[in-house]
Each structure stands twice: as structure tokens, then as C-alpha cells.
Design an enzyme around this catalytic site. Structure first.
Site, PDB file in Angstrom:
ATOM      1  N   THR A 140       0.849  -1.185   0.000  1.00 53.51           N
ATOM      2  CA  THR A 140       0.000   0.000   0.000  1.00 53.51           C
ATOM      3  C   THR A 140       0.887   1.237   0.000  1.00 53.51           C
ATOM      4  O   THR A 140       2.113   1.138   0.124  1.00 53.51           O
ATOM      5  CB  THR A 140      -0.917   0.017   1.226  1.00 53.51           C
ATOM      6  OG1 THR A 140      -0.102   0.131   2.416  1.00 53.51           O
ATOM      7  CG2 THR A 140      -1.740  -1.265   1.319  1.00 53.51           C
TER       8      THR A 140
ATOM      9  N   GLU B  20      -5.732  -4.053  -1.383  1.00 52.06           N
ATOM     10  CA  GLU B  20      -6.163  -5.180  -0.542  1.00 52.06           C
ATOM     11  C   GLU B  20      -7.247  -6.036  -1.195  1.00 52.06           C
ATOM     12  O   GLU B  20      -7.588  -7.108  -0.682  1.00 52.06           O
ATOM     13  CB  GLU B  20      -6.687  -4.663   0.803  1.00 52.06           C
ATOM     14  CG  GLU B  20      -5.621  -4.088   1.709  1.00 52.06           C
ATOM     15  CD  GLU B  20      -5.390  -2.589   1.524  1.00 52.06           C
ATOM     16  OE1 GLU B  20      -4.934  -1.933   2.475  1.00 52.06           O
ATOM     17  OE2 GLU B  20      -5.669  -2.072   0.414  1.00 52.06           O
TER      18      GLU B  20
ATOM     19  N   LYS C 184      -5.965  12.007  -2.628  1.00 49.29           N
ATOM     20  CA  LYS C 184      -5.727  11.135  -3.769  1.00 49.29           C
ATOM     21  C   LYS C 184      -5.460  11.993  -4.998  1.00 49.29           C
ATOM     22  O   LYS C 184      -6.314  12.737  -5.434  1.00 49.29           O
ATOM     23  CB  LYS C 184      -6.908  10.212  -4.024  1.00 49.29           C
ATOM     24  CG  LYS C 184      -6.492   8.905  -4.671  1.00 49.29           C
ATOM     25  CD  LYS C 184      -7.537   7.838  -4.484  1.00 49.29           C
ATOM     26  CE  LYS C 184      -6.911   6.457  -4.623  1.00 49.29           C
ATOM     27  NZ  LYS C 184      -7.894   5.384  -4.477  1.00 49.29           N
TER      28      LYS C 184
ATOM     29  N   TRP D 186      -2.348   7.694  -3.530  1.00 48.14           N
ATOM     30  CA  TRP D 186      -2.610   8.270  -2.223  1.00 48.14           C
ATOM     31  C   TRP D 186      -1.451   9.154  -1.761  1.00 48.14           C
ATOM     32  O   TRP D 186      -0.287   8.836  -1.989  1.00 48.14           O
ATOM     33  CB  TRP D 186      -2.815   7.179  -1.182  1.00 48.14           C
ATOM     34  CG  TRP D 186      -4.108   6.428  -1.280  1.00 48.14           C
ATOM     35  CD1 TRP D 186      -4.267   5.114  -1.610  1.00 48.14           C
ATOM     36  CD2 TRP D 186      -5.423   6.929  -1.025  1.00 48.14           C
ATOM     37  NE1 TRP D 186      -5.590   4.778  -1.585  1.00 48.14           N
ATOM     38  CE2 TRP D 186      -6.332   5.869  -1.223  1.00 48.14           C
ATOM     39  CE3 TRP D 186      -5.934   8.183  -0.660  1.00 48.14           C
ATOM     40  CZ2 TRP D 186      -7.696   6.009  -1.066  1.00 48.14           C
ATOM     41  CZ3 TRP D 186      -7.301   8.325  -0.505  1.00 48.14           C
ATOM     42  CH2 TRP D 186      -8.168   7.253  -0.695  1.00 48.14           C
TER      43      TRP D 186
END
Length: 537
Positions: free
Chosen positions: A186, A329, A439, A444
Site C-alpha cells: 500500500t 487489498e 488522492k 494516495w
């Protein structure tokens, strides 16, 4: 009573061998004009398999890629997991700090890197002693190579290897389909980046999800262009899905130049393409200058697709941009937008509203919204707003080597961190983010980390970072700064101060200097007031 079906494991080796056997004539086109059939790709993968053995890469070892969308990267997508190693695709836009953390945390054994990208990662090599080899992927550039025995040439490595002669799929017959196949991290928005470790089973099931008719619906007659980078959340599953379906692939390389991408779409008669809204925005002015009549489906994700942008495409080429929603995820696709049969009778403006939603979950994906305070599941009435949670066979149940129990509920659902509504027909519509994330261009940005970097300047005593709407990037960070008495830091000085600390795309577009920042009753920064001031301005 158990069923009497064969317990054959679901593995990515099936994707490779299906393409090799059934669609050997189909092509992979790479930027620059290179064309290679699936048979040729498979032959290279078979040599790559024994090359990895020659390098003594153990089963289960992480094999990293630092590369753009190319045929060689596709061969790694196929060959690494088919030989029971783990493909770790790394975001090429990461700061050196995050890059080194991720490679070290994953304990990558070998890194495959585009030659043109080598200068970005090689300065970190001495701080990554666990990497035994750096294999350079030719990409048309002539970047000088380090004089180091650990640096190898991909084409020489592969061409010099004997091909693996057996069946990759048969090698998995007695193996566990839950073996790891891929690893993506991530963006580190709430602390260090976290690794999402995909299994062969989850990857195959997600791949089948991209073939579901009425959603993306990849099929044999398609020509698929993943503009979304292959280092970004599995390129949304498009490479694996295309090969499973027998569709042709067009891989655009590193260039995001609109003329280049539109030229590929026209010349190769692309039917399906996926990209973040930033890219679709850059392509919009040239739509009518190219023959895009073959296009049937355009996928947008990473951030919300503005309805006006989608309608621009529908007016120009007859195909709107279809929303998707997902996360690293979730492998990453969880829902696909667009209209269904029940919307055909709606007025045009109502259909535009439907197309602006994130859409319905893919088969096998379950979603719910819950009250943030109580955890009680909320009604699917299109009105109630709650925390979006998701469960399914291609949804993460934990993070790699990180205890993140707070990211999951007691009954195993993933907490997405998004606020959303769910309609009676399952339509998902995102409302807000639970955390102060920004974003930009589909990536991100952590306001917390950015604030920490700015606050490290000696003249800064308080700082708050919020996202400001941007017509190109969707959001861009703006920093509100309070300096110490007598502080003289300028915006340029603060920018220079934080440039070595964060990724380039994190750098704020503006620094606003104030004598004080608004606070809540408990003394916390009231970012809502800053956002409201931005909206009014």
C-alpha cells in the site's frame, strides 16, 4: 458428505499454459513496435524459469520488479509465480525512503529493473544488501550500467537458459493453491507501507472476475490496453484477465504522452483500456483526431471519475468511462459501475447519475456499510452513510509481517476506511474518506507524513495539509503553515526542504501562511474549516 470433484489447485500456471495452448497466435504488442505471440512469450517464460533456478532463487522468495508496462514485465508476471516464487511489483514513483523500506521489509532476493529506471533505484543498492542480483530489462534506453557483478542483462540471462520442459500446472498438482503468488504494498498512508500478499487461488478467482459478462467482460475478441501501470495493484488484473480470455495485449511502456496512447488505441484497434482519471483527462482533447471506433469499454479507477469527463468520452466516441472501485487489498477490483437493464427507462440525467456511482460488487465479493460508532450494519437504502467493509476470496485477510488487527473486523471483514452508501440494488457510492487522505492522479498522499516533513523545518510551528480539487489530478495538496515568531521561511524554501523526504507527486501545490490554524473544542486541527474556506474561495 464431501463432493467427489478433483482437488486441482487454482494457480496462475493455468493462465500461462492456457494462453500457450489455446491462443498461441495472439500477440503482445509493446511500445516501440515490438510484437511477440503468446507462444513466444511462453517460450521466454520457460527459459526464465530455469534462469531463476540458475540464480538459485528459492521457492517462496520475493522477486521484485521495478518496471513499466512491457512484454518482459509480463513474462515476469507469468514466470515468477508459475515457479512458486512471489512476484513483488514496486511502485516506481516511491521516495527512496519508502522504496528501501519496502525492498528490505519484503526481503527481495532479486530485483528486475527497466534500464531507464536504474538511476532511480541504484543509489539505494548499497543500503539493500539482501538483494543478490539486479537484472536489467532492456527498454530502448542506453542508460549506463554500473560495473558490478550483481548487475545482469535480462535478455542474455533468458536466452542463455535451457527452457523448462514440463508442465507448470502439473508441478502444482499436489501443491497448495494458497501459496503466495504476488506481493504489492500500500502507499503508506497511515504509517509505513503494508504488504498485501496474494495467493494463487485469490489471483485466479480475481482473474475470472474480470471475465464476468456485464461487468468488464474480457473475451477472446478483445484487444486490451492496460494504461494503468503494472506496478500498481496488479494493473487491475487486466494482464492476467486478457491472457485467460485469449485477448490480445497492448503494453504502452513508460510513456503517458496522450498522442502515444491514442495512437496505440487507434493503430491496434484497442477494445478495452484502463487508466486513472488523470490520464483520461489528458487524452480527452485528442479523442476526435483518432479512429477509436473499436473501443467498447473504458475503465476508470484509482479515484472518482468526474461525470463531465465520462460524458466527454461518451459524446466523442460513444463510450463513457466506467467507474471501478477497489484497493490494493482487494486484488484490486471490488466493484464495477455502469448502467444495467433497470436503468434503461431512466431520463438521461438520471443515467448520468448512475454512471457516476462506483457500481455493483463483482461476483464473490460482499460489501456492507456499518455505523462508525456502533458497528451496526446499516440499511441498503441509498441514504444511510457508513463505513464500507468488504469480504471475499480475493480480499486480504491480513498484512505481510504486520499486525494490523484494527484493519479487520472480528468476523473477518476488511475495513476500507471509506464512507459510502449502498442502494437496494447493491450500487456502491463513495461519500467521503474516513481519514484525511489525499488522492492525486490515482495515488494516495498521506497528509500526516507530509505535515511531519514540513513541520521538521525549524521555522514551522504548526501545519495542516488538505486536498484541494484539481481539474487534472482530481486533488492536490495545499499546506497551511504557521511559522514561529520571526520565522522567514518562504514557500520555495519549504518546498526545497521537503523535496528529499517525500515522493515528487506529494509536493504541495501551494503553501498558505497564517498566524493561526482553526482548532476543534478538543484542540485538534479543524481541517473541515480549511476545506470549507477552500470551497468558498
Amino acid at each position: 458428505m464431501d463432493g467427489l470433484m478433483q482437488p486441482r489447485p487454482l494457480t496462475t500456471a493455468h493462465i500461462l499454459e492456457r494462453a500457450e495452448r489455446l491462443y498461441a497466435h495472439k500477440e503482445v504488442v509493446t511500445a516501440g513496435g515490438e510484437r511477440l505471440t503468446y507462444a513466444g512469450v511462453a517460450a521466454n517464460v520457460r527459459r526464465l524459469a530455469t534462469a531463476l533456478d540458475t540464480l538459485e532463487v528459492p521457492e517462496g522468495a520475493r522477486v521484485a520488479t521495478f518496471a513499466s508496462n512491457s512484454r518482459r514485465h509480463l513474462e515476469l508476471y507469468l514466470g515468477v509465480p508459475a515457479t512458486k516464487r512471489v512476484l513483488h511489483s514496486i511502485n516506481i514513483r516511491l521516495s527512496a525512503e519508502h522504496l528501501e523500506y519496502i525492498v528490505g521489509h519484503a526481503e527481495d532476493d532479486v530485483v528486475f529493473v527497466d534500464r531507464g529506471l536504474l538511476p532511480r533505484i541504484w543509489p539505494s543498492a548499497r543500503r539493500l544488501p539482501g538483494v543478490r542480483y539486479w537484472v536489467v530489462l532492456p527498454d530502448g534506453t542506453d542508460t549506463p550500467l554500473p560495473d558490478d557483478a550483481r548487475v545482469l542483462d535480462y535478455d542474455s540471462l533468458v536466452s542463455g537458459a535451457e527452457p523448462f520442459a514440463g508442465s507448470f500446472e502439473e508441478a502444482f498438482t499436489l501443491a497448495d493453491e494458497n501459496l503466495a503468488s504476488g506481493l504489492c504494498y500500500t502507499s503508506g498512508t497511515t504509517g509505513p507501507p503494508k504488504g498485501v500478499l496474494y495467493s494463487h487461488r485469490s489471483t485466479v478467482l480475481h482473474c475470472l472476475g474480470t471475465l464476468a459478462a456485464g461487468l468488464i467482460g474480457l473475451c477472446e475478441s478483445d484487444v486490451v490496453l492496460p494504461i494503468v501501470p503494472m506496478f500498481h495493484a496488479n494493473a487491475w488484473g487486466l494482464p492476467y484477465g486478457a491472457m485467460m480470455a485469449g485477448a490480445s495485449l497492448v503494453l504502452p511502456g513508460a510513456s503517458a504522452d496522450p498522442a502515444h496512447l491514442l495512437g496505440l488505441m487507434a493503430a491496434e484497434r484497442v477494445t478495452v483500456a484502463g487508466a486513472v482519471p488523470t490520464v483520461w483527462t489528458s487524452l480527452a482533447p485528442g479523442l476526435r483526431d483518432h479512429d477509436l471506433s473499436a473501443t467498447r469499454f473504458l475503465l476508470g479507477g484509482g479515484s472518482a471519475v468526474p461525470p463531465a469527463l465520462s460524458e466527454t468520452y461518451r459524446a466523442a466516441i460513444g463510450v463513457p468511462i466506467t467507474h471501478s472501485w477497489g484497493m490494493t487489498e482487494i486484488s484490486p477490483v471490488g466493484a464495477i459501475g455502469g448502467t444495467r437493464t433497470q436503468h434503461r427507462a431512466l431520463a438521461e440525467d438520471e443515467q448520468v447519475s448512475v454512471r457516476a456511482a462506483q457500481g455493483q460488487p463483482l461476483p464473490l465479493v460482499n460489501v456492507r456499510i456499518v455505523d462508525v460508532e456502533t458497528g451496526r450494519e446499516l440499511p441498503r437504502d441509498g441514504e444511510a452513510v457508513g463505513e464500507l467493509q468488504v469480504a471475499g476470496p480475493w480480499v486480504a485477510g491480513g498484512y505481510f509481517r504486520v499486525d494490523a488487527a484494527a484493519s479487520f473486523t472480528a468476523d473477518g471483514w476488511l475495513r476500507t476506511g471509506d464512507l459510502a452508501t449502498l442502494g437496494p440494488d447493491g450500487y456502491l457510492r463513495l461519500v467521503d474518506r474516513m481519514k484525511d487522505l489525499i488522492k492525486s492522479g490515482g495515488e494516495w498522499i498521506s497528509s500526516v507524513e507530509l505535515e511531519a516533513a514540513i513541520a521538521s523545518h525549524p521555522d514551522v510551528v504548526e501545519v495542516a495539509v488538505i486536498g484541494r480539487p484539481d481539474p487534472r489530478w482530481m486533488e492536490r495538496p495545499v499546506a497551511y503553515v504557521v511559522q514561529r515568531p520571526g520565522g522567514t521561511a518562504t514557500a520555495d524554501e519549504l518546498l526545497a526542504h521537503i523535496t528529499p523526504m517525500v515522493a515528487k507527486w506529494w509536493l504541495p501545490d501551494e503553501f498558505v501562511f497564517r498566524t493561526a490554524l482553526p482548532k476543534t473544542g478538543t484542540g485538534k486541527l479543524a481541517k473541515s474549516e480549511l476545506r470549507e474556506a477552500q470551497r468558498i474561495a
